[in-house]
Design a protein around this motif. Structure first.
Motif, mmCIF file in Angstrom:
data_model
loop_
_atom_site.group_PDB
_atom_site.id
_atom_site.type_symbol
_atom_site.label_atom_id
_atom_site.label_comp_id
_atom_site.label_asym_id
_atom_site.label_seq_id
_atom_site.Cartn_x
_atom_site.Cartn_y
_atom_site.Cartn_z
ATOM 1 N N GLY A 53 47.696 123.572 118.166
ATOM 2 C CA GLY A 53 47.243 122.406 117.390
ATOM 3 C C GLY A 53 47.832 122.271 116.001
ATOM 4 O O GLY A 53 47.227 121.639 115.130
ATOM 5 N N ASP A 75 40.739 119.608 117.478
ATOM 6 C CA ASP A 75 41.260 120.241 116.274
ATOM 7 C C ASP A 75 41.623 121.704 116.587
ATOM 8 O O ASP A 75 41.083 122.272 117.535
ATOM 9 C CB ASP A 75 40.185 120.249 115.172
ATOM 10 C CG ASP A 75 40.027 118.882 114.533
ATOM 11 O OD1 ASP A 75 40.994 118.105 114.578
ATOM 12 O OD2 ASP A 75 38.929 118.606 114.001
ATOM 13 N N PRO A 76 42.488 122.298 115.776
ATOM 14 C CA PRO A 76 42.855 123.700 116.034
ATOM 15 C C PRO A 76 41.640 124.613 116.181
ATOM 16 O O PRO A 76 41.596 125.465 117.072
ATOM 17 C CB PRO A 76 43.674 124.090 114.802
ATOM 18 C CG PRO A 76 44.139 122.820 114.197
ATOM 19 C CD PRO A 76 43.167 121.748 114.588
ATOM 20 N N GLU A 77 40.624 124.443 115.283
ATOM 21 C CA GLU A 77 39.469 125.337 115.353
ATOM 22 C C GLU A 77 38.651 125.104 116.619
ATOM 23 O O GLU A 77 38.068 126.033 117.173
ATOM 24 C CB GLU A 77 38.587 125.206 114.101
ATOM 25 C CG GLU A 77 38.046 123.836 113.783
ATOM 26 C CD GLU A 77 38.951 123.037 112.841
ATOM 27 O OE1 GLU A 77 40.187 123.137 112.988
ATOM 28 O OE2 GLU A 77 38.408 122.317 111.977
ATOM 29 N N ALA A 80 40.376 126.939 119.405
ATOM 30 C CA ALA A 80 40.099 128.379 119.322
ATOM 31 C C ALA A 80 38.695 128.685 119.844
ATOM 32 O O ALA A 80 38.489 129.642 120.581
ATOM 33 C CB ALA A 80 40.248 128.857 117.884
ATOM 34 N N ARG A 81 37.746 127.836 119.475
ATOM 35 C CA ARG A 81 36.360 128.075 119.905
ATOM 36 C C ARG A 81 36.206 127.888 121.414
ATOM 37 O O ARG A 81 35.350 128.500 122.038
ATOM 38 C CB ARG A 81 35.416 127.120 119.170
ATOM 39 C CG ARG A 81 35.306 127.435 117.688
ATOM 40 C CD ARG A 81 34.601 126.320 116.950
ATOM 41 N NE ARG A 81 34.803 126.438 115.515
ATOM 42 C CZ ARG A 81 34.493 125.486 114.643
ATOM 43 N NH1 ARG A 81 33.962 124.344 115.064
ATOM 44 N NH2 ARG A 81 34.715 125.665 113.361
ATOM 45 N N ALA A 109 32.107 131.923 114.420
ATOM 46 C CA ALA A 109 32.410 130.507 114.657
ATOM 47 C C ALA A 109 32.526 130.258 116.162
ATOM 48 O O ALA A 109 32.011 129.269 116.700
ATOM 49 C CB ALA A 109 33.700 130.113 113.941
ATOM 50 N N PHE B 410 46.019 126.826 108.585
ATOM 51 C CA PHE B 410 46.197 126.729 110.037
ATOM 52 C C PHE B 410 45.876 128.061 110.718
ATOM 53 O O PHE B 410 45.238 128.098 111.769
ATOM 54 C CB PHE B 410 47.621 126.275 110.380
ATOM 55 C CG PHE B 410 47.883 126.221 111.859
ATOM 56 C CD1 PHE B 410 47.167 125.348 112.681
ATOM 57 C CD2 PHE B 410 48.818 127.061 112.450
ATOM 58 C CE1 PHE B 410 47.384 125.313 114.049
ATOM 59 C CE2 PHE B 410 49.042 127.031 113.817
ATOM 60 C CZ PHE B 410 48.326 126.158 114.621
ATOM 61 N N LEU B 412 43.787 130.357 109.816
ATOM 62 C CA LEU B 412 42.335 130.542 109.889
ATOM 63 C C LEU B 412 41.714 129.602 110.929
ATOM 64 O O LEU B 412 40.835 129.992 111.688
ATOM 65 C CB LEU B 412 41.703 130.298 108.511
ATOM 66 C CG LEU B 412 42.041 131.334 107.439
ATOM 67 C CD1 LEU B 412 41.615 130.855 106.062
ATOM 68 C CD2 LEU B 412 41.363 132.664 107.752
ATOM 69 N N ARG B 413 42.182 128.364 110.958
ATOM 70 C CA ARG B 413 41.637 127.399 111.929
ATOM 71 C C ARG B 413 41.958 127.839 113.352
ATOM 72 O O ARG B 413 41.144 127.661 114.262
ATOM 73 C CB ARG B 413 42.192 126.002 111.658
ATOM 74 C CG ARG B 413 41.728 125.413 110.345
ATOM 75 C CD ARG B 413 42.345 124.052 110.095
ATOM 76 N NE ARG B 413 41.670 123.025 110.877
ATOM 77 C CZ ARG B 413 42.129 121.768 110.985
ATOM 78 N NH1 ARG B 413 43.246 121.413 110.373
ATOM 79 N NH2 ARG B 413 41.468 120.881 111.700
ATOM 80 N N ALA B 414 43.140 128.413 113.540
ATOM 81 C CA ALA B 414 43.527 128.871 114.877
ATOM 82 C C ALA B 414 42.673 130.041 115.350
ATOM 83 O O ALA B 414 42.771 130.465 116.496
ATOM 84 C CB ALA B 414 45.002 129.263 114.893
ATOM 85 N N ARG B 415 41.833 130.566 114.456
ATOM 86 C CA ARG B 415 40.901 131.621 114.856
ATOM 87 C C ARG B 415 39.481 131.073 114.992
ATOM 88 O O ARG B 415 38.525 131.839 115.074
ATOM 89 C CB ARG B 415 40.918 132.759 113.815
ATOM 90 C CG ARG B 415 42.247 133.501 113.751
ATOM 91 C CD ARG B 415 42.540 134.247 115.045
ATOM 92 N NE ARG B 415 43.878 134.850 115.056
ATOM 93 C CZ ARG B 415 44.933 134.312 115.663
ATOM 94 N NH1 ARG B 415 44.829 133.171 116.318
ATOM 95 N NH2 ARG B 415 46.106 134.921 115.640
ATOM 96 N N GLY B 416 39.339 129.745 114.915
ATOM 97 C CA GLY B 416 38.027 129.139 115.138
ATOM 98 C C GLY B 416 37.278 128.791 113.864
ATOM 99 O O GLY B 416 36.170 128.251 113.906
ATOM 100 N N ILE B 417 37.866 129.129 112.716
ATOM 101 C CA ILE B 417 37.193 128.861 111.450
ATOM 102 C C ILE B 417 37.448 127.409 111.045
ATOM 103 O O ILE B 417 38.603 126.962 111.028
ATOM 104 C CB ILE B 417 37.700 129.860 110.374
ATOM 105 C CG1 ILE B 417 37.262 131.283 110.778
ATOM 106 C CG2 ILE B 417 37.173 129.498 108.999
ATOM 107 C CD1 ILE B 417 37.956 132.383 110.031
ATOM 108 N N GLY B 418 36.389 126.673 110.764
ATOM 109 C CA GLY B 418 36.519 125.245 110.438
ATOM 110 C C GLY B 418 37.333 125.031 109.174
ATOM 111 O O GLY B 418 37.481 125.928 108.346
ATOM 112 N N GLN B 421 35.535 125.667 105.821
ATOM 113 C CA GLN B 421 35.304 127.095 105.575
ATOM 114 C C GLN B 421 36.618 127.815 105.280
ATOM 115 O O GLN B 421 36.676 128.713 104.443
ATOM 116 C CB GLN B 421 34.592 127.731 106.770
ATOM 117 C CG GLN B 421 33.984 129.098 106.420
ATOM 118 C CD GLN B 421 33.464 129.855 107.632
ATOM 119 O OE1 GLN B 421 33.409 129.331 108.743
ATOM 120 N NE2 GLN B 421 33.072 131.101 107.416
#
Lengths: 260, 457
Positions: A53, A75-77, A80-81, A109, B410, B412-418, B421
């Protein structure tokens, strides 16, 4: 029959106005390990970044379905989730961000998204202890700022450790073998193999065949010029190693593209 | 026609305002001084009395600096001085809100001096176990009991008369904090000085004064903390002086988290002896308009001054740091790191001066101001400034203004963190470097708590 996890059809992507991916088709089912090989500049890393993403890459055509979801809408997050994990080719150094804090935030998360209770510090430590034993990663690394001052091998091991914590459904390993000596390579591959389950899948992107001695793929695809020009079993990797990428490029030019 | 009429009215207002600024506002502070002076009832030492009188006389002539003054270019005093501030001359015990005091400020291990609206609260302070020879007390007591020691060192700053607010502080010099560490004594616990302000009937102005003396070979750590009730309007006008003797080590931390509607003007002046080591760290979170003027003077060879700061500037807030490090003798080093986070329409100012005087050969000085701009409406005016009169020195300085790194976000987001945050984590990471320079673990953790709480909002 096993369920498809990822279905990529006719995927085109641009970065800064240049078309890098020119119609990728690929289906990955549960329990499968796919390898993507290809020369430099063929679009391997772009594919990984698009699946994770990264906003610098613009998808202009095609679709990606991931476990019934339109992946490109997320979204990327959110990806991941939902269980997509990209092990970065160049893991980012985050000075000032404590490794344990970062991983706890990531894990919680993901857990929150899945309707699970968030881990408190004690639960998290127990889990970390368990995973560090499986992956043989030094605990001191985890208490330092994320990747700061890590060697190439330490960064890659940290990626695999994060993967072990987050237990993804689809792991994308982007040149995880680059810059690793043979011992580090074995440790990383060992980690990946231990995380393999019948209900997840992995996409292993690599330039060299040697990683595939340790992570044995079910399918090998050759990416060149933004398209998959040849697919086969694990023996294709050996053939590539022997004949070199010029061989597939010639195949591509002669229009004898084989599909599985 | 209506439009032009409005314009004329506006101009009239502008004239009225500027007139007030030059006379009425100054008169208001002078009147308040007279009330204060009468309330002293001759309790004071005559030397100090003379200092006070000289200061107010000087203030009457100079008044407040306007934005035409180079050192006050970005910080307009008018929103501060047009408030009807009154000094809090006496403290009624009924005004002592114990719950508020207990809930305010650092509560970790320390020798503690607590002040409310400029008045010392011995019952809220904790001074048990102060080692023999060390003096931790309020300044008024020190003036009575250690008169010579106080007079030898105090008002070093105000004498220069270059800073109207410092001058006003000296005019109102009455109480504050006092620390004396005798020769070769190492103080194990930090000294926590808590200056609390609450405005009851009318906006309060306080003039806290801190005097820190570390004799030769002494070691100590001090944290001055300024806070008040949120939403209240008041003015803290503080001055601190530090004397760091030969081979002494003094850590002098200031944590300011005043009410977001309050004003804070604070100056500090440190003198470093031979091989002395002085660490100043100014952390600013609160206040509507905040001005810090830390000043360190290296007066003995082999001295080292570290002058650090962190400012987090948010909506409708101005934080102005004017620092000075003055190398007057050879073979000294100084290190300065100021980091700023600017959000919303916040406005930050950094002006860092390094003076290297003619005799100060072999000076080694590093200065850096790093700013993180998190909003398009935020503003930072930064001016690192070297004035070098010696020829054999090593000095570097620089200022940068940047945004958060997209690649890190990116990751951090790629690890699920919004996204929000992720940005908060990276902002924290940017800021924490300054806090990590604080050697006392408890105070460091406290500063991190305050930072976290502010980044959460």
């Amino acid at each position: 029959m096993s369920q498809p996890i990822l279905e990529i059809s006719n995927l085109h992507a641009h970065v800064e106005g240049n078309e890098i991916l020119k119609g990728i088709n690929l289906t990955i089912n549960q329990g499968e390990v796919h390898a993507i090989m290809g020369p430099n500049g063929s679009g391997k890393s772009t594919l990984a970044q698009v699946l994770a993403g990264h906003e610098a890459y613009e998808v202009t055509e095609g679709s990606v379905r991931y476990r019934g979801l339109d992946l490109l809408e997320l979204d990327p997050e959110e990806r991941a989730r939902e269980g997509v994990f990209l092990a970065f080719q160049y893991p980012v150094e985050l000075p000032g961000v404590n490794g344990m804090y970062f991983m706890k935030a990531a894990l919680n998360a993901v857990r929150k998204h899945r309707g699970l209770d968030e881990f408190d510090a004690a639960d998290f430590l127990t889990l970390v202890r368990e995973k560090t034993q499986v992956l043989d990663i030094p605990k001191e690394l985890l208490n330092r700022p994320v990747n700061e001052g890590f060697s190439g091998g330490e960064k890659k091991r940290n990626e695999i450790f994060q993967m072990a914590l987050l237990e993804p459904s689809l792991a994308i390993l982007d040149e995880t073998d680059s810059g690793l000596d043979i011992d580090a390579l074995r440790i990383v591959a060992d980690g990946v193999n231990k995380l393999k389950r019948p209900d997840n899948a992995a996409l292993v992107i690599t330039h060299y065949q040697r990683l595939l001695d340790y992570i044995v793929p079910d399918f090998v695809h050759v990416l060149s010029g933004g398209q998959i020009i040849k697919s086969g079993g694990k023996e294709l990797a050996l053939e590539l190693e022997e004949k070199g990428y010029d061989w597939v490029k010639e195949l591509s030019r002669e229009g004898t593209v084989e599909a599985v | 026609m209506e439009v032009s009429g409005t314009t004329i009215n506006f101009e009239n207002n502008a004239i009225t305002v500027s007139k007030k600024y030059t006379t009425e506002n100054i008169q208001q502070f002078v009147d308040a001084f007279n009330l204060f002076s009468n309330s002293l009832n001759g309790e004071s030492d005559s030397t100090l009395g003379a200092k006070r009188s000289a200061s107010i006389e000087h203030f009457k002539v100079t008044g407040f600096p306007t934005t035409k003054h180079e050192e006050w270019k970005y910080t307009n005093m008018l929103p501060i001085i047009r408030n009807d501030f009154h000094p809090h001359l006496t403290l009624d015990q009924r005004e002592v809100d114990e719950a508020f005091i207990r809930a305010s400020g650092y509560r970790g291990e320390a020798f503690r001096l607590v002040f409310l609206n400029g008045h010392f609260l011995p019952e809220q302070s904790s001074l048990e176990g102060v080692p023999e020879g060390v003096v931790v007390t309020n300044l008024a007591s020190a003036i009575r009991e250690k008169t010579d020691l106080v007079l030898e060192h105090i008002v070093g700053y105000g004498d220069s008369f270059e800073h109207s607010f410092a001058t006003l502080n000296t005019a109102h010099l009455r109480d504050g904090a006092f620390l004396y560490i005798p020769k070769n004594v190492k103080l194990q616990k930090p000294v926590h000085i808590l200056y609390l302000t609450t405005s009851t009937d009318q906006p309060v102005v306080t003039y806290p004064r801190t005097l820190l003396i570390a004799e030769g070979g002494a070691e100590g750590s001090v944290v001055e903390e300024f806070t008040g009730k949120s939403g209240e309007i008041y003015l803290t006008n503080a001055v601190a002086e530090a004397i760091v003797g030969e081979n002494a080590h003094l850590s002098h931390i200031k944590i300011q988290h005043e009410s977001r509607d309050a004003f804070h003007i604070g100056a500090s002046h440190a003198k470093l002896g031979r091989n002395a080591n002085y660490f100043n760290n100014t952390i600013s979170f609160g206040g509507k308009i905040v001005r810090n003027d830390p000043w360190a003077v290296l007066e003995g060879e082999g001295g080292h001054a570290a002058v650090d700061g962190l400012y987090l500037v948010g909506e409708d807030q101005l934080i102005d740091n004017h620092t000075s490090i003055d190398h007057t003798v050879p073979n000294c080093t100084s290190h300065e790191l100021y980091k700023g986070i600017l959000r919303d329409n916040g406005h930050g100012v950094f002006n860092g001066k390094i003076f290297v005087q003619k005799d100060a050969q072999k000076t080694d000085s590093v200065q850096s101001n790093v700013n993180l701009l998190l909003s398009d409406e935020a503003e930072i005016d930064t001016k690192p400034q070297l004035e070098i009169y010696a020829d054999d020195v090593k000095c570097t300085h620089g200022a940068t203004i940047g945004r958060l790194d997209d690649t890190s976000i990116f990751y951090l987001r790629a690890r699920g963190i919004g996204k929000a945050q992720a940005e908060q984590m990276l902002t924290y990471a940017f800021a924490v470097e300054v806090i990590e320079h604080i050697s006392d673990e408890n105070i460091r953790e406290y500063a991190i708590e305050l930072l976290d709480a502010r980044l959460d909002k």
